[in-house]
Design a protein around this motif. Structure first.
Motif, PDB file in Angstrom:
ATOM      1  N   ALA A 241       0.815  -1.213   0.000  1.00 57.82           N
ATOM      2  CA  ALA A 241       0.000   0.000   0.000  1.00 57.82           C
ATOM      3  C   ALA A 241       0.849   1.263   0.000  1.00 57.82           C
ATOM      4  O   ALA A 241       0.378   2.330  -0.401  1.00 57.82           O
ATOM      5  CB  ALA A 241      -0.944  -0.009   1.203  1.00 57.82           C
ATOM      6  N   GLY A 242       2.099   1.142   0.427  1.00 62.22           N
ATOM      7  CA  GLY A 242       2.965   2.315   0.466  1.00 62.22           C
ATOM      8  C   GLY A 242       3.612   2.659  -0.859  1.00 62.22           C
ATOM      9  O   GLY A 242       4.065   3.798  -1.047  1.00 62.22           O
ATOM     10  N   ASN A 243       3.669   1.707  -1.797  1.00 58.68           N
ATOM     11  CA  ASN A 243       4.354   1.999  -3.065  1.00 58.68           C
ATOM     12  C   ASN A 243       3.547   1.657  -4.315  1.00 58.68           C
ATOM     13  O   ASN A 243       4.009   1.888  -5.433  1.00 58.68           O
ATOM     14  CB  ASN A 243       5.711   1.288  -3.126  1.00 58.68           C
ATOM     15  CG  ASN A 243       5.601  -0.230  -3.051  1.00 58.68           C
ATOM     16  OD1 ASN A 243       4.571  -0.818  -3.348  1.00 58.68           O
ATOM     17  ND2 ASN A 243       6.685  -0.883  -2.634  1.00 58.68           N
ATOM     18  N   ALA A 244       2.346   1.113  -4.147  1.00 57.46           N
ATOM     19  CA  ALA A 244       1.549   0.712  -5.309  1.00 57.46           C
ATOM     20  C   ALA A 244       1.308   1.884  -6.256  1.00 57.46           C
ATOM     21  O   ALA A 244       1.421   1.737  -7.488  1.00 57.46           O
ATOM     22  CB  ALA A 244       0.220   0.120  -4.857  1.00 57.46           C
ATOM     23  N   ALA A 245       0.968   3.045  -5.715  1.00 56.31           N
ATOM     24  CA  ALA A 245       0.701   4.208  -6.559  1.00 56.31           C
ATOM     25  C   ALA A 245       1.939   4.611  -7.356  1.00 56.31           C
ATOM     26  O   ALA A 245       1.834   5.029  -8.517  1.00 56.31           O
ATOM     27  CB  ALA A 245       0.214   5.380  -5.706  1.00 56.31           C
ATOM     28  N   ASP A 246       3.121   4.462  -6.750  1.00 55.38           N
ATOM     29  CA  ASP A 246       4.360   4.801  -7.459  1.00 55.38           C
ATOM     30  C   ASP A 246       4.601   3.853  -8.629  1.00 55.38           C
ATOM     31  O   ASP A 246       5.025   4.283  -9.709  1.00 55.38           O
ATOM     32  CB  ASP A 246       5.551   4.759  -6.502  1.00 55.38           C
ATOM     33  CG  ASP A 246       5.606   5.955  -5.569  1.00 55.38           C
ATOM     34  OD1 ASP A 246       4.988   6.987  -5.904  1.00 55.38           O
ATOM     35  OD2 ASP A 246       6.266   5.867  -4.525  1.00 55.38           O
ATOM     36  N   PHE A 247       4.361   2.570  -8.426  1.00 51.05           N
ATOM     37  CA  PHE A 247       4.526   1.614  -9.523  1.00 51.05           C
ATOM     38  C   PHE A 247       3.575   1.951 -10.676  1.00 51.05           C
ATOM     39  O   PHE A 247       3.971   1.916 -11.847  1.00 51.05           O
ATOM     40  CB  PHE A 247       4.275   0.184  -9.040  1.00 51.05           C
ATOM     41  CG  PHE A 247       5.473  -0.457  -8.396  1.00 51.05           C
ATOM     42  CD1 PHE A 247       6.549  -0.889  -9.170  1.00 51.05           C
ATOM     43  CD2 PHE A 247       5.537  -0.635  -7.028  1.00 51.05           C
ATOM     44  CE1 PHE A 247       7.654  -1.488  -8.578  1.00 51.05           C
ATOM     45  CE2 PHE A 247       6.641  -1.233  -6.431  1.00 51.05           C
ATOM     46  CZ  PHE A 247       7.707  -1.660  -7.211  1.00 51.05           C
ATOM     47  N   LEU A 248       2.344   2.301 -10.355  1.00 51.24           N
ATOM     48  CA  LEU A 248       1.381   2.656 -11.388  1.00 51.24           C
ATOM     49  C   LEU A 248       1.787   3.944 -12.095  1.00 51.24           C
ATOM     50  O   LEU A 248       1.696   4.059 -13.322  1.00 51.24           O
ATOM     51  CB  LEU A 248      -0.018   2.782 -10.792  1.00 51.24           C
ATOM     52  CG  LEU A 248      -0.638   1.469 -10.310  1.00 51.24           C
ATOM     53  CD1 LEU A 248      -1.846   1.749  -9.418  1.00 51.24           C
ATOM     54  CD2 LEU A 248      -1.046   0.589 -11.480  1.00 51.24           C
ATOM     55  N   ALA A 249       2.270   4.907 -11.338  1.00 50.62           N
ATOM     56  CA  ALA A 249       2.681   6.182 -11.928  1.00 50.62           C
ATOM     57  C   ALA A 249       3.894   6.027 -12.830  1.00 50.62           C
ATOM     58  O   ALA A 249       4.095   6.824 -13.759  1.00 50.62           O
ATOM     59  CB  ALA A 249       2.980   7.194 -10.823  1.00 50.62           C
ATOM     60  N   HIS A 250       4.714   5.000 -12.584  1.00 51.58           N
ATOM     61  CA  HIS A 250       5.924   4.782 -13.373  1.00 51.58           C
ATOM     62  C   HIS A 250       5.714   3.792 -14.518  1.00 51.58           C
ATOM     63  O   HIS A 250       6.678   3.347 -15.127  1.00 51.58           O
ATOM     64  CB  HIS A 250       7.061   4.314 -12.475  1.00 51.58           C
ATOM     65  CG  HIS A 250       7.699   5.428 -11.687  1.00 51.58           C
ATOM     66  ND1 HIS A 250       7.132   5.919 -10.541  1.00 51.58           N
ATOM     67  CD2 HIS A 250       8.830   6.152 -11.893  1.00 51.58           C
ATOM     68  CE1 HIS A 250       7.893   6.893 -10.056  1.00 51.58           C
ATOM     69  NE2 HIS A 250       8.921   7.060 -10.862  1.00 51.58           N
ATOM     70  N   GLY A 251       4.469   3.442 -14.812  1.00 50.61           N
ATOM     71  CA  GLY A 251       4.218   2.662 -16.013  1.00 50.61           C
ATOM     72  C   GLY A 251       3.614   1.290 -15.845  1.00 50.61           C
ATOM     73  O   GLY A 251       3.387   0.593 -16.841  1.00 50.61           O
ATOM     74  N   ALA A 252       3.336   0.865 -14.613  1.00 49.73           N
ATOM     75  CA  ALA A 252       2.695  -0.436 -14.430  1.00 49.73           C
ATOM     76  C   ALA A 252       1.247  -0.369 -14.914  1.00 49.73           C
ATOM     77  O   ALA A 252       0.542   0.617 -14.659  1.00 49.73           O
ATOM     78  CB  ALA A 252       2.732  -0.856 -12.963  1.00 49.73           C
ATOM     79  N   ALA A 253       0.813  -1.406 -15.617  1.00 56.65           N
ATOM     80  CA  ALA A 253      -0.584  -1.470 -16.045  1.00 56.65           C
ATOM     81  C   ALA A 253      -1.475  -1.887 -14.877  1.00 56.65           C
ATOM     82  O   ALA A 253      -2.650  -1.537 -14.821  1.00 56.65           O
ATOM     83  CB  ALA A 253      -0.732  -2.463 -17.195  1.00 56.65           C
ATOM     84  N   ALA A 254      -0.897  -2.659 -13.969  1.00 58.97           N
ATOM     85  CA  ALA A 254      -1.584  -3.112 -12.765  1.00 58.97           C
ATOM     86  C   ALA A 254      -0.500  -3.529 -11.779  1.00 58.97           C
ATOM     87  O   ALA A 254       0.680  -3.640 -12.138  1.00 58.97           O
ATOM     88  CB  ALA A 254      -2.518  -4.280 -13.067  1.00 58.97           C
ATOM     89  N   VAL A 255      -0.889  -3.743 -10.543  1.00 63.09           N
ATOM     90  CA  VAL A 255       0.058  -4.184  -9.526  1.00 63.09           C
ATOM     91  C   VAL A 255      -0.472  -5.451  -8.862  1.00 63.09           C
ATOM     92  O   VAL A 255      -1.675  -5.744  -8.921  1.00 63.09           O
ATOM     93  CB  VAL A 255       0.307  -3.100  -8.455  1.00 63.09           C
ATOM     94  CG1 VAL A 255       1.058  -1.922  -9.042  1.00 63.09           C
ATOM     95  CG2 VAL A 255      -1.009  -2.646  -7.824  1.00 63.09           C
ATOM     96  N   THR A 256       0.431  -6.180  -8.230  1.00 66.10           N
ATOM     97  CA  THR A 256       0.056  -7.412  -7.531  1.00 66.10           C
ATOM     98  C   THR A 256       0.104  -7.183  -6.028  1.00 66.10           C
ATOM     99  O   THR A 256       1.153  -6.848  -5.484  1.00 66.10           O
ATOM    100  CB  THR A 256       1.005  -8.559  -7.896  1.00 66.10           C
ATOM    101  OG1 THR A 256       1.005  -8.735  -9.313  1.00 66.10           O
ATOM    102  CG2 THR A 256       0.564  -9.844  -7.226  1.00 66.10           C
ATOM    103  N   ALA A 257      -1.027  -7.352  -5.383  1.00 61.37           N
ATOM    104  CA  ALA A 257      -1.093  -7.258  -3.927  1.00 61.37           C
ATOM    105  C   ALA A 257      -0.833  -8.643  -3.349  1.00 61.37           C
ATOM    106  O   ALA A 257      -1.490  -9.608  -3.730  1.00 61.37           O
ATOM    107  CB  ALA A 257      -2.464  -6.750  -3.488  1.00 61.37           C
ATOM    108  N   GLY A 258       0.119  -8.726  -2.442  1.00 63.45           N
ATOM    109  CA  GLY A 258       0.456 -10.010  -1.844  1.00 63.45           C
ATOM    110  C   GLY A 258       0.110 -10.061  -0.374  1.00 63.45           C
ATOM    111  O   GLY A 258      -1.034  -9.808   0.019  1.00 63.45           O
ATOM    112  N   THR A 259       1.094 -10.373   0.457  1.00 67.97           N
ATOM    113  CA  THR A 259       0.834 -10.550   1.882  1.00 67.97           C
ATOM    114  C   THR A 259       0.410  -9.260   2.569  1.00 67.97           C
ATOM    115  O   THR A 259      -0.110  -9.297   3.680  1.00 67.97           O
ATOM    116  CB  THR A 259       2.075 -11.125   2.594  1.00 67.97           C
ATOM    117  OG1 THR A 259       3.208 -10.286   2.335  1.00 67.97           O
ATOM    118  CG2 THR A 259       2.382 -12.531   2.087  1.00 67.97           C
TER     119      THR A 259
END
Length: 206
Positions: free
Chosen positions: A160-178
């Motif tokens: 939750a602390g970095n998901a938005a950064d991954f999306l802003a840097h070009g990820a189409a989606a992110v994987t939420a794990g533990t």
């Protein structure tokens, strides 16, 4: 039927579940879908995962897939059990072949540009960048240069602390794990806790 990949790209997130047991797979899938994470990846690291897939596939809101798929036989068994997408940790030609024959999207694991190319050559619908924590969100931005049209889905270290950064840097989606599906919570059937964490993760993406 809506493609599993369409759902992932619409939600911009899927979750991978690694747990010693899943007491009620459909309840887990419903809890996650209700919180905004409709694509649920169960994995071959969970004992008796195919039975769990069959149960989770009964959810009317969730889209269930199988991850850590290493062989063609595993791919075929997962599809027979109701998996609507497959995920690999690395380049697996046999898995890609089975997925293609069944019209099932495969998200293939890769890390280097050469591996990304190999995944695309095998027909990957999206490329899982794993482990994402190794180089962080900036690496996604760099990969977007030579691969502007590739759907990248970082996995491993996304929270939750970095998901938005991954999306802003070009990820189409992110994987939420533990961060969302802690193994102990899954094994104990704490669906309300998992739903709350999933909703918080989804909010963090914006």
């Amino acid at each position: 039927m809506t493609s599993a990949l369409d759902v992932v790209l619409a939600d911009r997130v899927l979750t991978v579940v690694r747990a010693p047991r899943i007491p009620d797979p459909r309840a887990l899938a419903d809890a996650l879908a209700g919180a905004g994470i409709r694509c649920v990846e169960l994995t071959f690291t969970t004992p008796d995962v195919l039975a769990a897939v069959r149960a989770a596939a009964g959810s009317e809101r969730a889209v269930c897939g199988v991850g850590t798929v290493l062989t063609g036989d595993q791919a075929a068994a997962a599809i027979d059990a109701g998996a609507r997408f497959l995920v690999t940790p690395g380049i697996r030609a046999e898995v890609a072949g089975v997925a293609a024959r069944h019209g099932i999207p495969v998200v293939m694991g890769a890390f280097t540009p050469s591996e990304v190319l190999a995944a695309l050559d095998l027909g990957a619908a999206a490329v899982k960048i794993f482990p994402a924590r190794a180089l962080g969100p900036g690496y996604l931005r760099d990969l977007r240069g030579p691969f502007p049209d590739t759907a990248f889905i970082p996995s491993g270290g996304v929270n939750a602390g970095n998901a938005a950064d991954f999306l802003a840097h070009g990820a189409a989606a992110v994987t939420a794990g533990t961060d969302v599906v802690a193994p102990d919570d899954v094994a104990a059937g704490r669906w309300s806790v998992i739903a709350s964490r999933a909703a918080s993760f989804v909010r963090s993406m914006n």
